[in-house]
Design an enzyme around this catalytic site. Structure first.
Site, PDB file in Angstrom:
ATOM      1  N   ASN A 193      16.277  -6.918 -12.956  1.00 20.45           N
ATOM      2  CA  ASN A 193      15.096  -6.072 -12.313  1.00 20.45           C
ATOM      3  C   ASN A 193      15.696  -4.552 -12.597  1.00 20.45           C
ATOM      4  O   ASN A 193      16.852  -4.400 -12.632  1.00 20.45           O
ATOM      5  CB  ASN A 193      14.975  -6.502 -10.894  1.00 20.45           C
ATOM      6  CG  ASN A 193      13.942  -5.821 -10.084  1.00 20.45           C
ATOM      7  OD1 ASN A 193      13.924  -4.466  -9.859  1.00 20.45           O
ATOM      8  ND2 ASN A 193      12.736  -6.484 -10.119  1.00 20.45           N
ATOM      9  N   HIS A 413      -2.524   7.352  -7.950  1.00 19.71           N
ATOM     10  CA  HIS A 413      -0.969   6.688  -8.128  1.00 19.71           C
ATOM     11  C   HIS A 413      -0.056   7.570  -7.950  1.00 19.71           C
ATOM     12  O   HIS A 413      -0.042   8.377  -8.903  1.00 19.71           O
ATOM     13  CB  HIS A 413      -1.084   5.908  -9.488  1.00 19.71           C
ATOM     14  CG  HIS A 413       0.174   5.289 -10.019  1.00 19.71           C
ATOM     15  ND1 HIS A 413       1.041   5.621 -10.654  1.00 19.71           N
ATOM     16  CD2 HIS A 413       0.772   4.236  -9.179  1.00 19.71           C
ATOM     17  CE1 HIS A 413       2.177   4.696 -10.908  1.00 19.71           C
ATOM     18  NE2 HIS A 413       2.188   3.893  -9.830  1.00 19.71           N
ATOM     19  N   GLU A 415       3.984   7.175  -8.585  1.00 29.35           N
ATOM     20  CA  GLU A 415       5.188   6.600  -8.824  1.00 29.35           C
ATOM     21  C   GLU A 415       6.432   7.830  -8.266  1.00 29.35           C
ATOM     22  O   GLU A 415       6.216   8.780  -8.791  1.00 29.35           O
ATOM     23  CB  GLU A 415       5.352   6.164 -10.259  1.00 29.35           C
ATOM     24  CG  GLU A 415       6.817   5.650 -10.589  1.00 29.35           C
ATOM     25  CD  GLU A 415       7.294   4.441  -9.667  1.00 29.35           C
ATOM     26  OE1 GLU A 415       8.270   4.590  -8.868  1.00 29.35           O
ATOM     27  OE2 GLU A 415       6.531   3.449  -9.381  1.00 29.35           O
ATOM     28  N   HIS A 483       4.200  -0.045  -3.480  1.00 26.54           N
ATOM     29  CA  HIS A 483       4.816  -0.980  -4.197  1.00 26.54           C
ATOM     30  C   HIS A 483       6.268  -0.915  -4.049  1.00 26.54           C
ATOM     31  O   HIS A 483       6.881   0.228  -4.173  1.00 26.54           O
ATOM     32  CB  HIS A 483       4.540  -1.014  -5.688  1.00 26.54           C
ATOM     33  CG  HIS A 483       3.207  -1.839  -6.040  1.00 26.54           C
ATOM     34  ND1 HIS A 483       2.749  -2.536  -7.129  1.00 26.54           N
ATOM     35  CD2 HIS A 483       1.792  -1.764  -5.239  1.00 26.54           C
ATOM     36  CE1 HIS A 483       1.427  -3.241  -6.713  1.00 26.54           C
ATOM     37  NE2 HIS A 483       1.140  -2.553  -5.815  1.00 26.54           N
ATOM     38  N   GLU A 484       7.118  -2.148  -4.346  1.00 31.31           N
ATOM     39  CA  GLU A 484       8.671  -1.915  -4.339  1.00 31.31           C
ATOM     40  C   GLU A 484       9.137  -1.492  -2.949  1.00 31.31           C
ATOM     41  O   GLU A 484      10.177  -1.106  -2.859  1.00 31.31           O
ATOM     42  CB  GLU A 484       9.271  -1.179  -5.488  1.00 31.31           C
ATOM     43  CG  GLU A 484       9.148  -1.521  -6.770  1.00 31.31           C
ATOM     44  CD  GLU A 484       7.938  -1.091  -7.415  1.00 31.31           C
ATOM     45  OE1 GLU A 484       7.140  -1.675  -8.190  1.00 31.31           O
ATOM     46  OE2 GLU A 484       7.323   0.026  -7.019  1.00 31.31           O
ATOM     47  N   GLU A 502       3.213  -4.668  -2.459  1.00 31.89           N
ATOM     48  CA  GLU A 502       3.730  -5.563  -3.561  1.00 31.89           C
ATOM     49  C   GLU A 502       4.798  -6.354  -3.047  1.00 31.89           C
ATOM     50  O   GLU A 502       4.611  -7.478  -2.334  1.00 31.89           O
ATOM     51  CB  GLU A 502       4.112  -4.777  -4.556  1.00 31.89           C
ATOM     52  CG  GLU A 502       4.510  -5.555  -5.957  1.00 31.89           C
ATOM     53  CD  GLU A 502       5.158  -4.724  -7.206  1.00 31.89           C
ATOM     54  OE1 GLU A 502       4.832  -5.177  -8.241  1.00 31.89           O
ATOM     55  OE2 GLU A 502       5.945  -3.958  -6.723  1.00 31.89           O
ATOM     56  N   GLU A 508       2.404  -8.593 -12.772  1.00 33.62           N
ATOM     57  CA  GLU A 508       3.136  -7.876 -13.818  1.00 33.62           C
ATOM     58  C   GLU A 508       4.151  -8.796 -14.316  1.00 33.62           C
ATOM     59  O   GLU A 508       4.271  -8.334 -15.822  1.00 33.62           O
ATOM     60  CB  GLU A 508       3.685  -6.406 -13.369  1.00 33.62           C
ATOM     61  CG  GLU A 508       4.843  -6.706 -12.495  1.00 33.62           C
ATOM     62  CD  GLU A 508       5.011  -5.181 -11.844  1.00 33.62           C
ATOM     63  OE1 GLU A 508       4.574  -4.253 -12.181  1.00 33.62           O
ATOM     64  OE2 GLU A 508       6.008  -5.339 -10.713  1.00 33.62           O
TER      65      GLU A 508
END
Length: 703
Positions: A193, A413, A415, A483-484, A502, A508
């Site tokens: 990961n 989005h 990130e 997410h994460e 998520e 994914e």
């Protein structure tokens, strides 16, 4: 909104009393609390007269303190109460949720330090919740947790459905084994990961699902995680005792507390029917009521997006291949040579907007639209994105106008590359930019190691950040899909703009080598106990090499299984994740994705066995339409589903999307059949699911 409230409270002081009992409203569960001879708090849990949690101790060790909150306690008082209400979530699996429990609060004094602590227990019909409370006092104000020593002592070598305990990721396939076998399987269970830190060869994460030899299902988790570190579990595989294991900070401390304060709730769900675990609302009920007065802007969403083509390698997030590094504000993207594979370009995004408008989707997600993707990952880079500067080929204003003309929203989005300080520095500006250009929801990401360096994804510092971002988003009427992030623990009751997470191994990974075919038969018993997941289902082309010849991954599911996920993997945020052209190859199957709801009045759990199968029926919000989904493990299986949940005397048309004869997740995944039947509340449907398969059913009332 509260519909019914009935609260009965009885208070009495108890001096020197060393044992207390608490039963569930239906009497099936009983908890016994006691103090050991040395003043250590302990509890036992019984289900229908049988012990399910052996005597387990409670307490916390404090840093730099020889006298911790572990022993030397006396009971100074107790308080019992009963609570019963029915409340309405803003969105969810049910239109109304009953919150019914009996409560016992144990006030503890530690004479040697003149410190006080309360352990509060709430017993529901389907489980127990308890937490530590630190009231306002002179001798316990600021303190640092060295470790929380909450025990869960098992009565036998149960079967467990687990993923490795990790401070940074939950993106693992589930392993099924006996408790005593966790150590033997641990290394095989750990897969690569972007950021990961395991703490023990017997460490596992919650929600932990187990099954006893006698067929009792036990689930360990936590609720209302705020200003505290996430709890994993560490197993003494000789004594079969789990103990809480908090995520540390960069210098090894497990939590910084200022009294008055409370810990998260530790939860134990118990039943002899696996369906009760799926139906449980303990996690939600142990959270505080909604904090957002006007919720009219919070709406479930079905969306498509420029994402799967990037995950598979068909296109890229990065605009150019010219730059070995990027410094925002200094790197000249206007004169850079495009790489020709950048997915987030204006014309391509318009194609997705057209597809969304033509097929009734609410929104379009676009990733890779903003400068900085050329060197975003793995560089421990602080100023990696500014969240407002688009690449030259992405015209924000033009896309906004085009989407608006088509009646489609755009989904932002963000990130962060786990540069959390940078994200917080830009958060107001980023949210203001979103509102300027009509974005009402954001998918945020935290890939890679956390900055500040040394912090972990699931430590107290990051737990506070995630909630800060959600609260700040509420100020701007923005919905968040993180997410994460730390796994959800029911906070969406309090902050319903947290519409998704998520925080588990999602679709994914089907493009990163594949996931176990029974993965989706375990996730609802584990990850989804805390809240909905943005799993991103709906893949129709299982051979990833057809999108990218350099990627030989395979999606380990049948097409019918992918349809069923829209029902079994509950979320108010559902993506049709595949490419539009793949949906156009199977328009009759795609119809189910177009029809299926994302918000529900009622959910019924028809069949369930972790790791084997799940069948759920849900009634769409404000309609008489029902949808049924079944996901299956590796063994072929035939369901017999009674439709007695339908209105009596009414005729319905059921459209059944099922695995065809010979279907198999690996060898024949796109073999499906569609049949239509007239059904009533007296009907029974018999449907066969292939290995890694399933079925989906839409049921509409005939007019």
């Amino acid at each position: 909104m509260k519909k019914i409230i009935a609260v009965i409270t009885i208070c009495f002081s108890v001096l020197g009393l060393q044992a207390q009992e608490l039963k569930s409203p239906d009497g099936n569960l009983k908890m016994k609390f006691s103090l050991k001879e040395n003043g250590t708090p302990a509890y036992q849990l019984f289900y229908k007269g049988e012990e399910v949690i052996k005597t387990s101790t409670l307490g916390l060790a404090l840093k730099d303190d020889s006298t911790s909150l572990m022993d030397g306690f006396e009971i100074s008082a107790t308080k019992t109460s009963n609570f019963d209400e029915t409340w309405k979530p803003v969105w969810g699996e049910q239109a109304e949720i009953r919150n019914h429990y009996n409560e016992l609060a144990i006030a503890l004094d530690q004479p040697s330090t003149d410190r006080k602590m309360i352990i509060r227990f709430r017993m529901f019909d389907d489980g127990l919740g308890f937490r530590y409370e630190f009231p306002k006092q002179k001798n316990l104000v600021y303190f640092v947790i060295k470790e929380e020593h909450t025990q869960f002592a098992m009565t036998g070598d149960h079967t467990a459905y687990w993923i490795p305990g990790d401070y940074d990721t939950q993106e693992y396939d589930y392993t099924t084994s006996k408790l005593t076998e966790i150590r033997d399987h641990f290394d095989d269970a750990v897969t690569s990961n972007a950021s990961q830190n395991q703490f023990s060869k017997t460490g596992v994460q919650t929600a932990l699902m187990m099954k006893t030899a006698d067929g009792i299902y036990i689930n360990l988790h936590e609720a209302a995680l705020k200003d505290y570190s996430l709890m994993s579990l560490n197993l003494d595989d000789k004594k079969l005792i789990f103990e809480s294991w908090l995520t540390p900070d960069a210098i090894g401390n497990k939590g910084y507390i200022q009294a008055p304060a409370v810990s998260p709730w530790r939860t134990i769900m118990v039943s002899d029917d696996a369906r009760d675990i799926l139906a449980s609302n303990i996690t939600l009920n142990l959270n505080e009521p909604n904090e957002i007065e006007d919720t009219s802007w919070i709406k479930p969403i079905k969306y498509v997006g420029v994402w799967w083509e990037m995950i598979t390698g068909k296109s890229t997030w990065a605009y150019t291949d010219e730059f070995p590094s990027v410094k925002l504000g200094e790197t000249d993207f206007e004169n850079a040579k495009p790489n020709g594979k950048h997915g987030a370009n204006t014309q391509h995004v318009k194609e997705y907007i057209d597809f969304a408008a033509e097929n009734g989707f609410d929104a379009v997600l676009v990733e890779g639209w903003n400068e900085g993707w050329e060197d975003w990952f793995g560089k421990s880079k602080d100023y990696v994105f500014d969240f407002v500067t688009p690449y030259p080929d992405f015209d924000v204003a033009e896309i906004q106008q085009y989407a608006k003309s088509k009646g489609v929203e755009m989904m932002m989005h963000h990130e962060t590359s786990s540069s959390v300080r940078n994200y917080e520095r830009h958060l107001d500006t980023a949210y203001q930019f979103m509102k300027k250009y009509g974005y009402n929801s954001v998918k945020s990401g935290y890939v890679g190691d956390i900055i500040p360096r040394g912090e972990f994804h699931y430590g107290q510092w990051m737990v506070n950040h995630y909630l800060y971002a959600v609260k700040k988003a509420a100020d701007y009427h923005i919905m968040v899909n993180a997410h994460e992030a730390v796994r959800p623990t029911g906070l969406r009751r309090t902050w319903p703009n947290l519409i998704g997470n998520e925080s588990a191994r999602g679709t994914e990974y089907q493009a990163f080598g594949g996931s176990n075919p029974n993965h989706v038969t375990i996730l609802p018993f584990t990850r989804l106990i805390g809240g909905p997941m943005d799993y991103t289902p709906g893949i129709f082309e299982m051979d990833v090499s057809k999108l990218n010849p350099d990627n030989n991954s395979h999606v380990n599911a049948t097409l019918a299984n992918q349809l069923a996920l829209y029902v079994t993997m509950y979320s108010p945020l559902q993506m049709a994740a595949d490419l539009p052209e793949n949906y156009m190859r199977f328009p009759d199957a795609f119809q189910f994705i177009k029809d299926v709801a994302v918000d529900w009045d009622k959910s019924l759990y028809l069949e369930a066995e972790p790791g084997e199968y799940i069948t759920i029926a849900r009634k769409a919000k404000g309609t008489e339409n029902w949808f049924v989904g079944n996901v299956n493990g590796t063994t072929p299986r035939t369901s017999k589903i009674k439709l007695d949940f339908l209105n009596e005397g009414k005729n319905y048309e059921a459209t059944i999307y099922a695995d065809a004869k010979g279907a198999d997740y690996k060898t024949n995944p796109q073999a499906y059949k569609i049949t239509k039947k007239t059904v009533t509340s007296k009907s029974t449907l018999k449907v066969t699911s292939a290995p890694g398969g399933g079925y989906a059913i839409s049921i509409f009332e005939k007019k």
